[in-house]
Design a protein around this motif. Structure first.
Motif, PDB file in Angstrom:
ATOM      1  N   LYS A 227       0.819  -1.220   0.000  1.00 44.10           N
ATOM      2  CA  LYS A 227       0.000   0.000   0.000  1.00 44.10           C
ATOM      3  C   LYS A 227       0.851   1.268   0.000  1.00 44.10           C
ATOM      4  CE  LYS A 227      -3.913  -2.083   2.485  1.00 44.10           C
ATOM      5  NZ  LYS A 227      -3.291  -3.388   2.819  1.00 44.10           N
ATOM      6  N   THR A 228       2.000   1.212   0.697  1.00 45.96           N
ATOM      7  CA  THR A 228       2.822   2.416   0.858  1.00 45.96           C
ATOM      8  C   THR A 228       4.202   2.290   0.216  1.00 45.96           C
ATOM      9  OG1 THR A 228       3.764   1.644   2.953  1.00 45.96           O
ATOM     10  CG2 THR A 228       1.683   2.868   3.068  1.00 45.96           C
ATOM     11  N   GLY A 229       4.643   1.065  -0.046  1.00 42.33           N
ATOM     12  CA  GLY A 229       5.999   0.839  -0.540  1.00 42.33           C
ATOM     13  C   GLY A 229       7.042   0.829   0.552  1.00 42.33           C
ATOM     14  N   ASN A 230       6.628   1.042   1.808  1.00 41.40           N
ATOM     15  CA  ASN A 230       7.584   1.087   2.914  1.00 41.40           C
ATOM     16  C   ASN A 230       8.235  -0.280   3.124  1.00 41.40           C
ATOM     17  OD1 ASN A 230       6.853   3.721   3.276  1.00 41.40           O
ATOM     18  ND2 ASN A 230       5.703   3.386   5.175  1.00 41.40           N
ATOM     19  N   GLY A 231       9.531  -0.239   3.499  1.00 39.38           N
ATOM     20  CA  GLY A 231      10.235  -1.474   3.801  1.00 39.38           C
ATOM     21  C   GLY A 231       9.653  -2.159   5.015  1.00 39.38           C
ATOM     22  N   LYS A 232       9.618  -3.516   4.983  1.00 36.18           N
ATOM     23  CA  LYS A 232       9.049  -4.302   6.074  1.00 36.18           C
ATOM     24  C   LYS A 232       9.960  -5.490   6.363  1.00 36.18           C
ATOM     25  CE  LYS A 232       4.712  -5.342   5.964  1.00 36.18           C
ATOM     26  NZ  LYS A 232       3.412  -5.875   5.501  1.00 36.18           N
ATOM     27  N   GLY A 233       9.735  -6.112   7.529  1.00 35.11           N
ATOM     28  CA  GLY A 233      10.461  -7.334   7.859  1.00 35.11           C
ATOM     29  C   GLY A 233      11.866  -7.040   8.347  1.00 35.11           C
ATOM     30  N   SER A 234      12.750  -8.003   8.169  1.00 34.01           N
ATOM     31  CA  SER A 234      14.107  -7.862   8.683  1.00 34.01           C
ATOM     32  C   SER A 234      14.927  -6.910   7.818  1.00 34.01           C
ATOM     33  CB  SER A 234      14.790  -9.232   8.761  1.00 34.01           C
ATOM     34  OG  SER A 234      14.900  -9.805   7.479  1.00 34.01           O
ATOM     35  N   HIS A 235      15.934  -6.317   8.450  1.00 32.78           N
ATOM     36  CA  HIS A 235      16.813  -5.371   7.761  1.00 32.78           C
ATOM     37  C   HIS A 235      18.136  -5.315   8.505  1.00 32.78           C
ATOM     38  CE1 HIS A 235      14.911  -3.088  11.022  1.00 32.78           C
ATOM     39  NE2 HIS A 235      16.005  -2.334  11.018  1.00 32.78           N
ATOM     40  N   PRO A 236      19.234  -5.073   7.867  1.00 31.11           N
ATOM     41  CA  PRO A 236      19.331  -5.013   6.402  1.00 31.11           C
ATOM     42  C   PRO A 236      19.110  -6.395   5.802  1.00 31.11           C
ATOM     43  CG  PRO A 236      21.515  -4.987   7.387  1.00 31.11           C
ATOM     44  CD  PRO A 236      20.555  -4.910   8.523  1.00 31.11           C
ATOM     45  N   PHE A 237      18.397  -6.427   4.689  1.00 34.49           N
ATOM     46  CA  PHE A 237      18.114  -7.684   3.989  1.00 34.49           C
ATOM     47  C   PHE A 237      18.716  -7.555   2.591  1.00 34.49           C
ATOM     48  CE2 PHE A 237      15.891 -10.979   1.764  1.00 34.49           C
ATOM     49  CZ  PHE A 237      15.605 -11.944   2.714  1.00 34.49           C
ATOM     50  N   THR A 238      19.988  -7.896   2.502  1.00 32.62           N
ATOM     51  CA  THR A 238      20.642  -7.822   1.196  1.00 32.62           C
ATOM     52  C   THR A 238      20.914  -9.231   0.684  1.00 32.62           C
ATOM     53  OG1 THR A 238      22.621  -7.305   2.486  1.00 32.62           O
ATOM     54  CG2 THR A 238      21.632  -5.525   1.236  1.00 32.62           C
ATOM     55  N   GLY A 239      19.912 -10.097   0.911  1.00 36.12           N
ATOM     56  CA  GLY A 239      19.889 -11.377   0.228  1.00 36.12           C
ATOM     57  C   GLY A 239      19.271 -11.139  -1.136  1.00 36.12           C
ATOM     58  N   TRP A 240      18.135 -11.771  -1.405  1.00 36.94           N
ATOM     59  CA  TRP A 240      17.561 -11.639  -2.752  1.00 36.94           C
ATOM     60  C   TRP A 240      17.020 -10.240  -3.045  1.00 36.94           C
ATOM     61  CZ3 TRP A 240      14.167 -16.156  -0.948  1.00 36.94           C
ATOM     62  CH2 TRP A 240      13.092 -15.728  -0.177  1.00 36.94           C
ATOM     63  N   SER A 241      16.837  -9.399  -2.026  1.00 38.64           N
ATOM     64  CA  SER A 241      16.440  -8.019  -2.323  1.00 38.64           C
ATOM     65  C   SER A 241      17.526  -7.302  -3.119  1.00 38.64           C
ATOM     66  CB  SER A 241      16.134  -7.249  -1.038  1.00 38.64           C
ATOM     67  OG  SER A 241      14.944  -7.745  -0.435  1.00 38.64           O
ATOM     68  N   ALA A 242      18.772  -7.794  -3.010  1.00 39.33           N
ATOM     69  CA  ALA A 242      19.872  -7.203  -3.773  1.00 39.33           C
ATOM     70  C   ALA A 242      19.763  -7.478  -5.266  1.00 39.33           C
ATOM     71  CB  ALA A 242      21.214  -7.727  -3.251  1.00 39.33           C
ATOM     72  N   LEU A 243      18.817  -8.311  -5.683  1.00 36.80           N
ATOM     73  CA  LEU A 243      18.595  -8.540  -7.116  1.00 36.80           C
ATOM     74  C   LEU A 243      18.185  -7.262  -7.839  1.00 36.80           C
ATOM     75  CD1 LEU A 243      16.712 -11.966  -7.020  1.00 36.80           C
ATOM     76  CD2 LEU A 243      19.038 -11.562  -7.830  1.00 36.80           C
ATOM     77  N   VAL A 244      17.859  -6.232  -7.072  1.00 37.40           N
ATOM     78  CA  VAL A 244      17.524  -4.955  -7.701  1.00 37.40           C
ATOM     79  C   VAL A 244      18.690  -4.443  -8.544  1.00 37.40           C
ATOM     80  CG1 VAL A 244      18.272  -3.491  -5.775  1.00 37.40           C
ATOM     81  CG2 VAL A 244      16.433  -2.713  -7.285  1.00 37.40           C
ATOM     82  N   VAL A 245      19.929  -4.831  -8.198  1.00 38.12           N
ATOM     83  CA  VAL A 245      21.089  -4.413  -8.999  1.00 38.12           C
ATOM     84  C   VAL A 245      21.008  -5.025 -10.394  1.00 38.12           C
ATOM     85  CG1 VAL A 245      23.605  -4.409  -9.160  1.00 38.12           C
ATOM     86  CG2 VAL A 245      22.499  -4.148  -6.927  1.00 38.12           C
ATOM     87  N   LEU A 246      20.638  -6.307 -10.477  1.00 38.61           N
ATOM     88  CA  LEU A 246      20.474  -6.952 -11.784  1.00 38.61           C
ATOM     89  C   LEU A 246      19.295  -6.353 -12.544  1.00 38.61           C
ATOM     90  CD1 LEU A 246      21.125 -10.734 -10.998  1.00 38.61           C
ATOM     91  CD2 LEU A 246      22.688  -9.057 -11.998  1.00 38.61           C
ATOM     92  N   ILE A 247      18.257  -5.969 -11.819  1.00 40.91           N
ATOM     93  CA  ILE A 247      17.108  -5.317 -12.467  1.00 40.91           C
ATOM     94  C   ILE A 247      17.536  -3.989 -13.071  1.00 40.91           C
ATOM     95  CG2 ILE A 247      14.863  -4.251 -12.012  1.00 40.91           C
ATOM     96  CD1 ILE A 247      14.406  -6.436  -9.868  1.00 40.91           C
ATOM     97  N   MET A 248      18.321  -3.230 -12.323  1.00 37.88           N
ATOM     98  CA  MET A 248      18.820  -1.952 -12.847  1.00 37.88           C
ATOM     99  C   MET A 248      19.685  -2.179 -14.090  1.00 37.88           C
ATOM    100  SD  MET A 248      19.827  -0.188  -9.179  1.00 37.88           S
ATOM    101  CE  MET A 248      20.420   1.374  -9.823  1.00 37.88           C
ATOM    102  N   ALA A 249      20.503  -3.243 -14.053  1.00 41.20           N
ATOM    103  CA  ALA A 249      21.413  -3.528 -15.170  1.00 41.20           C
ATOM    104  C   ALA A 249      20.732  -4.280 -16.303  1.00 41.20           C
ATOM    105  CB  ALA A 249      22.599  -4.336 -14.659  1.00 41.20           C
ATOM    106  N   GLU A 250      19.497  -4.717 -16.080  1.00 44.69           N
ATOM    107  CA  GLU A 250      18.754  -5.528 -17.052  1.00 44.69           C
ATOM    108  C   GLU A 250      19.519  -6.803 -17.415  1.00 44.69           C
ATOM    109  OE1 GLU A 250      15.860  -3.100 -19.681  1.00 44.69           O
ATOM    110  OE2 GLU A 250      17.783  -2.041 -19.830  1.00 44.69           O
TER     111      GLU A 250
END
Length: 827
Positions: free
Chosen positions: A802-825
């Motif tokens: 609903k808000t886009g706010n981060g939830k759950g455990s942090h820092p969570f740089t497991g699979w959330s780090a896939l955003v780097v591959l998304i940026m790089a396509e």
């Protein structure tokens, strides 16, 4: 008759009895003939007894075999040689920041490595006990911490933010000697308000595991200051850890020399070794200081734990220099200006490699966005840990859990604060990014995981190795059961790696494939023999609790999607569409590897062809009623949680049940066998793994549903469960909040973007539709994750739909780090 006549007749009878075939001779013969019968009877009884004993022994051996099978190693060649992680074979990666759960720590890739780590506390806070930082912990409430740059080999830089000051940890390694080189770490603290500089105690320790054998430590004291520690271990030979003098105002030095029973007891030993002393001459400011040499008379061994404490008013810089005595031709110490210049060189090399690998600048990303991506990658790489120990495992033949064999594991972790250990299904996603950065590290990680395979082909899905790892896990999650699977996501990375290796002429690539294939074969066969469904080529996750009375919908932890809605009543007749797709995906890769190695590939290709045949898949999982892919099972939506009601007529003196009793599950209407039509991530799996034919009208329906804001579409990514679903955002028990029932998860959004990218690049009637969705979804995800990182300082486990706010455990740089591959396509 006279006596003489009687005697004559007796003699006559006696003569008759001893002549011819008289009675006396017949009796003798019968006795003679009975002996063989007795012997035969005795032999028969003996044979029966021996057979009974033999059968009993065989039965006991078989029972022992059944109980031991769960912890019997696969009878296959290991992917890793016994010394593959040693200083002799891989000196560059021998030392590293492999203690994932610490804010900062160093160790080697050795089961008996000395461990080193940083602790700190802010003085003059009047808190008892002092707020000691050591293990990453969300309850510490740090505004921000994480690696800003880390290349996985040579160096790492980390920023840590406290309320009143900032901290930076840097380490740099260098080659030299016979035992994996040397390194130096530098801890730098700076106050936020120069007018009110805080006073901070830095504590850096070196410890030996109590099972370290011949290893030992010796303190070197200079004017009551711990100036260095000399040590020895079999892997490192003679070494020393030097604590150069620090540069700061108003500093004091203290130390602790003690015995450490286990690595998970470090905090306890330090806190028990503290005392309160006066900071100022007027003795008005008490501060916490270490108590010196504290080794009890009953200590089972000499001191194996030493801590160097520096307390100073900020700013403060402290160096820790690790040197090997085998480095005899050292030109200069890796310290001071030499440390800084070496760090700057490695940092520049990191920037260059990052730009060449991901090309973010060419895609129009701004400097702050590229900086974010570097930190995100670095936190994935810097979160790689080296663990050693034995899992606790159990099969249906074991009354009590058993210890798996002791083994090493090199693995990335989902979250340094909350999940600092290895997870099988997470690791496949992790290595999509790691392999893009450094394929060698990724192959090493995959090899460690596959070497944990038992005789059956099972790999424990959660690896909790060693005392420190176990101390972070609730008791109910420690034991791993061999009927339980996890999504075989390692195939995602293997597909990516194999694509390059199949055509490679490199002998190392071919050797890796040859070692990889038999273990993948055994693993694949295990899935097909233990997770098969009720109909041919259907599949079912094991591990669901059919007897639960507290859960609204019994969890499916084995699927990785925990509380995602499945059939309300688990039975053997269930069919799960996500597992079906994982097996189809894996079978295609198995066929490719088998072909490249000249192995029999026909069965794998036939399996892939049948499973990917849309008609077959539709016959098992397409719901005509809802026009979506679905699970199938015994199900009803009419289930609720209620608190026990008091009996309508209480007897005199009878008390009603307490009002605070936990809610339990109530079935309002009886279930029937049907499709489970909760629309969400599970429904998308044929699309996510690119199994839907590009010309299929079902693809049009899926793409249409993706964009519907009443279902999965949000401005921040695809939510996990449709807003229209019966269990959307519903608690699964009275106390368990929704997990996969609405929040946005980065791993599934990565798969969705990968699929959209595929269909947008494939000729078909829906190409333009896929392109449009891809562009918008990618933009939404990247913008929101970066916004939340800059707002909160962290990557998050999932994001609110609903808000886009981060939830759950942090820092969570497991699979959330896939955003780097998304940026790089890079898909």
């Amino acid at each position: 008759m006279s006596g003489g006549a009687r005697d004559i007749r007796r003699r006559a009878r006696h003569q008759n009895d001893n002549s011819g075939d008289g009675p006396a001779r017949t009796t003798f013969d019968k006795k003679k003939q009975s002996k063989p019968r007795q012997i035969r009877s005795a032999l028969l009884i003996g044979l029966v007894a021996l057979s009974t004993i033999a059968l009993a022994i065989l039965y006991l051996l078989y029972q022992w075999y059944l109980t031991e099978r769960v912890r019997t190693q696969a009878s296959l060649p290991k992917m890793l040689f016994p010394n593959s992680s040693s200083a002799e074979v891989d000196p560059l990666r021998f030392w590293g920041s492999y203690r994932s759960q610490l804010y900062f720590g160093m160790k080697t890739r050795s089961p008996r490595s000395p461990v080193m780590g940083l602790m700190w506390l802010t003085e003059f806070t009047n808190k008892m006990p002092p707020p000691l930082r050591h293990w990453c912990d969300q309850s510490d409430g740090l505004p921000k911490y994480g690696w800003t740059k880390h290349d996985g080999i040579n160096f790492g830089s980390q920023a840590i933010e406290e309320e009143t000051y900032t901290m930076r940890t840097d380490f740099v390694k260098q080659k030299g000697g016979l035992h994996g080189g040397e390194w130096t770490a530098k801890i730098s603290l700076k106050e936020k308000n120069p007018e009110k500089p805080p006073t901070v105690s830095l504590l850096f320790y070196i410890a030996l595991d109590s099972s370290s054998g011949s290893a030992h430590l010796e303190p070197v004291l200079t004017k009551k200051r711990l100036s260095s520690v000399s040590g020895y271990s079999d892997e490192l030979g003679n070494f020393e850890v030097i604590f150069p003098k620090t540069k700061s105002k108003l500093q004091k030095h203290n130390y602790l020399i003690s015995y450490l029973p286990r690595l998970d007891k470090i905090n306890d030993v330090v806190l028990n070794g503290m005392k309160v002393d006066a900071w100022d001459s007027a003795r008005t400011l008490p501060y916490f200081t270490l108590g010196g040499r504290l080794v009890g008379r009953d200590s089972p061994s000499p001191p194996n734990f030493m801590v160097h404490q520096v307390t100073a008013q900020l700013p403060l810089e402290m160096e820790i220099v690790y040197q090997s005595r085998s480095f005899i031709d050292r030109q200069s110490t890796l310290s001071g200006d030499i440390f800084t210049s070496t760090l700057n060189r490695f940092s520049a090399e990191f920037d260059k490699k990052f730009a060449e690998t991901f090309n973010l600048e060419s895609k129009g990303y701004k400097e702050n966005e590229v900086t974010f991506a570097k930190a995100t990658l670095s936190n994935m790489i810097g979160g790689i840990g080296y663990f050693y120990g034995a899992s606790l495992v159990q099969s249906k033949y074991n009354k009590e859990p058993l210890e798996y064999w002791k083994a090493p594991l090199l693995t990335a972790v989902p979250s340094r604060s909350f999940f600092p250990r290895g997870f099988l299904w997470d690791e496949g996603f992790h290595n999509l990014l790691i392999s893009q950065w450094n394929p060698t590290i990724s192959k090493d990680i995959i090899s460690h995981w596959l070497d944990l395979m038992n005789w059956e082909g099972w790999i424990p899905r959660e690896q909790i190795l060693g005392y420190e790892a176990r101390a972070k896990v609730p008791q109910e999650f420690i034991v791993q059961r061999n009927e339980n699977a996890n999504p075989p996501t390692l195939f995602l990375t293997i597909k990516k790696l194999v694509g390059h290796m199949i055509s490679s002429k490199d002998s190392k690539d071919q050797a890796f494939l040859k070692a990889l294939y038999p273990r993948l074969q055994t693993w694949f066969n295990w899935y097909n023999s233990t997770q098969n469904g009720p109909l041919p080529l259907s599949y079912r996750w094991r591990g669901r609790d059919s007897n639960t009375v507290r859960e609204l919908n019994p969890k499916t932890l084995t699927s990785g999607l925990d509380d995602y809605p499945r059939a309300s009543h688990p039975t053997d007749q269930e069919r799960h569409i996500d597992l079906y797709c994982w097996i189809a995906f894996a079978s295609e890769i198995m066929a490719d590897i088998a072909k490249s190695l000249g192995e029999r590939w026909e069965d794998y290709e036939a399996t892939a062809r049948i499973l990917k045949d849309n008609n077959h898949m539709d016959s098992l999982h397409w719901s005509d009623k809802k026009q979506q892919y679905s699970d199938y099972g015994l199900h009803t939506n009419r289930v609720k949680l209620e608190r026990p009601r008091p009996p309508p007529n209480l007897n005199p003196g009878q008390r009603p049940p307490p009002m605070d009793q936990e809610k339990y599950r109530v079935i309002v209407s009886e279930p029937t066998y049907q499709f489970v039509n909760a629309f969400g991530y599970v429904s998308l799996f044929p699309f996510l793994l690119k199994m839907v034919h590009p010309t299929s009208p079902k693809l049009f329906k899926i793409l249409t549903d993706l964009k519907d804001p009443r279902l999965l579409w949000t401005d921040y990514g695809l939510r996990s469960l449709a807003k229209s679903a019966h269990l959307y955002n519903r608690y699964n028990t009275e106390h368990d909040p929704p997990y996969w029932r609405g929040p946005i998860w980065m791993n599934m959004n990565y798969l969705a973007l990968s699929a959209l990218y595929h269909y947008a690049s494939t000729d078909g009637p829906y190409t333009d539709m896929a392109k449009e969705l891809y562009t918008e979804l990618r933009s939404n995800i990247v913008a929101n994750v970066i916004k939340e990182y800059e707002r909160t300082g962290y990557m998050w486990e999932n994001y609110d739909d609903k808000t886009g706010n981060g939830k759950g455990s942090h820092p969570f740089t497991g699979w959330s780090a896939l955003v780097v591959l998304i940026m790089a396509e890079e898909y």
